[in-house]
Design a protein around this motif. Structure first.
Motif, mmCIF file in Angstrom:
data_model
loop_
_atom_site.group_PDB
_atom_site.id
_atom_site.type_symbol
_atom_site.label_atom_id
_atom_site.label_comp_id
_atom_site.label_asym_id
_atom_site.label_seq_id
_atom_site.Cartn_x
_atom_site.Cartn_y
_atom_site.Cartn_z
ATOM 1 N N CYS A 1 0.854 -1.196 0.000
ATOM 2 C CA CYS A 1 0.000 0.000 0.000
ATOM 3 C C CYS A 1 0.880 1.232 0.000
ATOM 4 O O CYS A 1 1.973 1.226 0.592
ATOM 5 N N ASP B 1 2.034 5.476 10.450
ATOM 6 C CA ASP B 1 2.864 4.308 10.160
ATOM 7 C C ASP B 1 3.578 4.438 8.829
ATOM 8 O O ASP B 1 3.897 3.440 8.184
ATOM 9 N N TYR C 1 3.322 0.337 2.977
ATOM 10 C CA TYR C 1 3.109 -0.876 3.759
ATOM 11 C C TYR C 1 3.409 -2.066 2.862
ATOM 12 O O TYR C 1 3.073 -2.059 1.674
ATOM 13 N N TYR D 1 -8.328 6.517 6.048
ATOM 14 C CA TYR D 1 -9.189 6.699 7.218
ATOM 15 C C TYR D 1 -8.591 6.077 8.466
ATOM 16 O O TYR D 1 -9.173 6.154 9.542
ATOM 17 N N ASP D 2 -7.451 5.449 8.319
ATOM 18 C CA ASP D 2 -6.791 4.788 9.447
ATOM 19 C C ASP D 2 -5.335 4.578 9.044
ATOM 20 O O ASP D 2 -4.895 5.047 7.999
ATOM 21 N N THR D 3 -4.584 3.839 9.884
ATOM 22 C CA THR D 3 -3.232 3.518 9.480
ATOM 23 C C THR D 3 -3.273 2.618 8.246
ATOM 24 O O THR D 3 -4.285 1.943 7.989
ATOM 25 N N LEU E 1 -1.714 -0.135 7.798
ATOM 26 C CA LEU E 1 -1.835 -1.509 8.250
ATOM 27 C C LEU E 1 -3.302 -1.858 8.506
ATOM 28 O O LEU E 1 -3.790 -2.903 8.069
ATOM 29 N N ALA E 2 -4.007 -0.981 9.189
ATOM 30 C CA ALA E 2 -5.416 -1.242 9.491
ATOM 31 C C ALA E 2 -6.245 -1.308 8.220
ATOM 32 O O ALA E 2 -7.120 -2.158 8.070
ATOM 33 N N MET E 3 -5.983 -0.388 7.315
ATOM 34 C CA MET E 3 -6.743 -0.373 6.057
ATOM 35 C C MET E 3 -6.503 -1.663 5.278
ATOM 36 O O MET E 3 -7.442 -2.229 4.694
ATOM 37 N N LYS F 1 -5.538 -4.597 6.497
ATOM 38 C CA LYS F 1 -6.123 -5.739 7.210
ATOM 39 C C LYS F 1 -7.611 -5.824 6.967
ATOM 40 O O LYS F 1 -8.184 -6.882 6.784
ATOM 41 N N ARG F 2 -8.282 -4.675 6.969
ATOM 42 C CA ARG F 2 -9.724 -4.651 6.716
ATOM 43 C C ARG F 2 -10.052 -4.832 5.245
ATOM 44 O O ARG F 2 -11.142 -5.250 4.903
ATOM 45 N N ASP G 1 -10.859 -2.667 3.295
ATOM 46 C CA ASP G 1 -12.067 -1.875 3.088
ATOM 47 C C ASP G 1 -11.704 -0.616 2.315
ATOM 48 O O ASP G 1 -11.440 0.432 2.904
#
Length: 130
Positions: free
Chosen positions: A49, A58, A62, A105-107, A109-111, A113-114, A116
């Motif tokens: 990413c 972060d 990624y 909308y987030d880190t 890593l979070a994006m 993982k989701r 979304d």
């Protein structure tokens, strides 16, 4: 925003391939662009990413563990095309590769993982022969 992938194909193990992700008529300025892949019978995997919004918690890129050190994600200066440079390819890299874009909308890593993301491409096939 509509995204389109290109650059897939057949390559021998150990070879390289570069995928492109573009948004015709738009730029990726302000977006995070993720690369995912899905092999037959396997779950979708987030592999890389890049965010064009600097100063993210972060960082701006990624990489998933399976591609770290072999794949590189980058964006052109005009922010119109995102590239995924894939080196040292292995047969297990065989999959349909997708790019996706969304406003961060987030880190990263979070994006990833989701998985979304608002906009998804149709995918491009990458086949790595032994």
């Amino acid at each position: 925003v509509q995204v389109v992938e290109s650059g897939g194909g057949l390559v021998q193990a150990g070879g390289s391939l570069t995928l492109s992700c573009a948004a015709p008529g738009f730029t990726f300025d302000g977006y995070a662009i993720g690369w995912f892949r899905q092999a037959p019978g396997k779950e979708r995997e987030g592999i890389a990413c890049i965010s064009t919004v600097y100063g993210a918690i972060d960082g701006n890129t990624y990489y998933g563990d399976s591609v770290k050190g072999r794949f590189t994600v980058s964006i052109d200066n005009a922010k119109k095309t995102v590239y995924l440079q894939m080196n040292s390819l292995k047969p297990e890299d065989t999959a349909v590769y997708y790019c996706a874009a969304d406003l961060p909308y987030d880190t990263l890593l979070a994006m990833m993982k989701r998985a979304d993301f608002d906009s998804w491409g149709q995918g491009t096939q990458v086949t790595v022969s032994p």
